[in-house]
Write an enzyme that holds these catalytic residues in place. Structure first.
Site: not given
Ligand SMILES: NC(=O)c1ccc[n+]([C@@H]2O[C@H](COP(=O)([O-])OP(=O)(O)OC[C@H]3O[C@@H](n4cnc5c(N)ncnc54)[C@H](OP(=O)(O)O)[C@@H]3O)[C@@H](O)[C@H]2O)c1
Length: 257
Positions: A55, A153, A157, A184
């Site tokens: 974690d 947030y 970033k 996305v």
């Molecule tokens: N989606 C968007 O539109 C978007 C836009 C801009 C930037 N981003 C960036 O892209 C990255 C990936 O985001 P995503 O959209 O794929 O989000 P997501 O689907 O919520 O996935 C986040 C991942 O991080 C893991 N995580 C969160 N907290 C954690 C912790 N305490 N310890 C270990 N693992 C942890 C989650 O594990 P669990 O599944 O177990 O929670 C999951 O595997 C992030 O850095 C986000 O800020 C995303």
């Protein structure tokens, strides 16, 4: 063929990046927060070489992840992808007494960067929301301000870009870049996110493994495989150095020269 470690790869863009890396013939090590999520992750991508468990919400947890990753041997690239979102309406504190968003999105990638054996390439997930975030480096832990989840947030970033650029300056033998994946429809992005999910994970993979000259740069910011201008403040060596010093003092972990 490269060997790549992707944090936060039990779901979302991290898992998609892992799948694409495997598809392209690379070796990939995934990461999940606990043993149950690790089992799901192994089932989701059985071709992954291993799944590191830990974690990232605490400094001890991030140290544990770094230890486990180091036991597996050196990586060619590390994608710092794990993140939590902007829907934290109330300030959540970690066991270290730090804001949850800051701990996972900023301090954890800093600790992992400092403690995992230095790879050739480092990739940090930022967001278009980093622009104009005007991060308060005098209040990274939100003790002087009223809580604002969206700002926390966006600020996290912005700080990810500062880390990427600070590492690029300090480690000239490595390539260190940041990117935005678009907005996305992952769990974080929500079902009505407008951008193309199929493009969202490609830039992190490309920066981690591609031999194209456009990907073999350092200290740059990307969206959809193209360089984009980051918030101009992220280019400030003073802000970069200040963040590294603050992260060092909050975590007790120094970034190696
Ligand atoms: N989606 C968007 O539109 C978007 C836009 C801009 C930037 N981003 C960036 O892209 C990255 C990936 O985001 P995503 O959209 O794929 O989000 P997501 O689907 O919520 O996935 C986040 C991942 O991080 C893991 N995580 C969160 N907290 C954690 C912790 N305490 N310890 C270990 N693992 C942890 C989650 O594990 P669990 O599944 O177990 O929670 C999951 O595997 C992030 O850095 C986000 O800020 C995303």
């Amino acid at each position: 063929m490269a060997r790549v470690f992707v944090t936060g790869s039990s779901s979302g863009l991290g898992l998609m990046a892992g799948e694409l890396l495997v598809e392209q013939g690379h070796r990939v090590v995934l990461h999940a927060r606990n043993p149950a999520r690790a089992d799901e992750t192994r089932r989701a991508l059985p071709q992954a070489e291993a799944v590191v468990v830990g974690d990232l919400a605490s400094v001890a947890g991030a140290r544990g992840v770094a230890d486990e990753a180091n036991k597996l041997g050196r990586f060619d690239a590390i994608i710092h992808n794990a993140g939590v979102g902007y829907r934290e309406a109330r300030p959540m504190k970690t066991e270290d007494g730090l804001p949850h968003v800051f701990a996972i999105n900023v301090l954890a990638p800093y600790v992992l960067t400092a403690l995992i054996e230095r790879p050739d390439r480092l990739v940090y997930l930022s967001s278009g929301m980093h622009r104009g975030a005007n991060a308060r480096l005098d209040d990274l832990t939100w003790t002087k301000r009223a809580w604002n989840g969206a700002q926390a947030y966006a600020e996290s970033k912005f700080l990810d870009v500062l880390i990427a650029f600070a590492v690029a300056r300090r480690w000239p033998d490595a390539l260190s870049n940041a990117l935005e994946p678009g907005w996305v429809a992952t769990r974080m992005g929500g079902p009505s996110a407008p951008d193309d999910l199929d493009q969202a994970h490609r830039t992190q993979v490309w920066l981690a493994v591609s031999d194209e000259p456009e990907a073999r740069v350092t200290g740059k910011y990307f969206r959809y495989l193209r360089q984009r201008a980051p918030d101009p403040q992220t280019n400030s060596p003073e802000l970069q150095d200040r963040l590294i010093a603050e992260c060092g003092s909050l975590s007790g972990v120094a970034l190696p020269e």
